[in-house]
Design an enzyme around this catalytic site. Structure first.
Site, mmCIF file in Angstrom:
data_model
loop_
_atom_site.group_PDB
_atom_site.id
_atom_site.type_symbol
_atom_site.label_atom_id
_atom_site.label_comp_id
_atom_site.label_asym_id
_atom_site.label_seq_id
_atom_site.Cartn_x
_atom_site.Cartn_y
_atom_site.Cartn_z
ATOM 1 N N HIS A 14 36.180 44.988 34.534
ATOM 2 C CA HIS A 14 34.760 45.138 34.236
ATOM 3 C C HIS A 14 34.201 46.457 34.767
ATOM 4 C CE1 HIS A 14 33.690 44.477 38.451
ATOM 5 N NE2 HIS A 14 34.620 43.529 38.456
ATOM 6 N N GLU A 87 37.740 36.290 38.724
ATOM 7 C CA GLU A 87 38.295 36.981 39.878
ATOM 8 C C GLU A 87 38.747 35.970 40.928
ATOM 9 O OE1 GLU A 87 40.040 38.997 41.045
ATOM 10 O OE2 GLU A 87 38.920 40.835 41.448
#
Length: 217
Positions: A14, A87
């Site tokens: 990201h 994550e």
């Protein structure tokens, strides 16, 4: 898999968040993209268009989801989210700066530097945990990916490296020590052949991207 029609995966980290810029461990905290991160996502979307991806799947955390949506919008590519690409959960470290984690968990930081795997922040996940759930997500994606097709997975720093290592058969300790972290809006290109997956390119970025490389997810 025919060698003349290999499948490709782009594992994309990201864009930058305010927590990245401040050196804060995010883990599964849902922090948004910064203005810089939004610009990075737009640049990555343009750079990835020549791969002609047929699908974009992203972690459901907003920083990865918005990055993935930005890529998908370029050519109106089918987009979905999958929490398996989140994550690593960093336990009690989440929301702390790197300096705070080093001060509060010096022994764990030494383990991290040695490449040892353990549950982050006491009750969080290990890299092995992350690799297992990310692999389940990519196996589901690959089940519907046709020969010659490319898909983008918009994910996170630790998750992206763990997934790439698992696909190509590199043990996680070696990958942690030998592969640099993916910078914000940098990606790995993985190509499938008869013998399995290989890393074609690592830590690539759009030419006009000034992505930040750090280890705080």
């Amino acid at each position: 898999m025919a060698m003349d029609s290999p499948r490709r995966l782009i594992v994309l980290r990201h864009g930058e968040t305010s927590h990245n810029a401040a050196g804060v461990w995010q883990g599964q905290l849902d922090s948004p993209l910064s203005e810089r991160g939004l610009a990075q996502a737009a640049a990555a979307a343009e750079a990835l268009a020549p791969f002609a991806p047929v699908r974009v799947v992203a972690s459901d955390l907003s920083r990865a989801a918005i990055t993935g949506e930005t890529v998908a919008r370029v050519d109106d590519i089918p987009f979905s989210t999958d929490e398996r690409f989140r994550e690593i959960h960093a336990g009690a470290w989440q929301g702390l700066t790197g300096d705070e984690v080093r001060a509060g968990y010096p022994e764990d930081m030494d383990k991290l530097l040695r490449g040892e795997d353990f549950r982050r922040g006491g009750h969080g996940e290990s890299v092995a945990d992350v690799a297992a759930r990310c692999r389940a997500g990519v196996d589901a994606l690959l089940a519907d990916l046709e020969p010659g097709a490319c898909a983008v997975i918009a994910t996170h720093g630790v998750a992206g490296r763990a997934l790439a290592a698992d696909l190509v058969g590199i043990d996680q300790r070696t990958s942690w020590l030998a592969l640099g972290g993916l910078g914000n809006c940098h990606w790995a290109e993985l190509v499938e052949g008869r013998a399995g997956w290989r890393i074609q390119a690592w830590n690539q970025a759009a030419a006009r991207s000034s992505a930040r490389s750090d280890a705080l997810a």
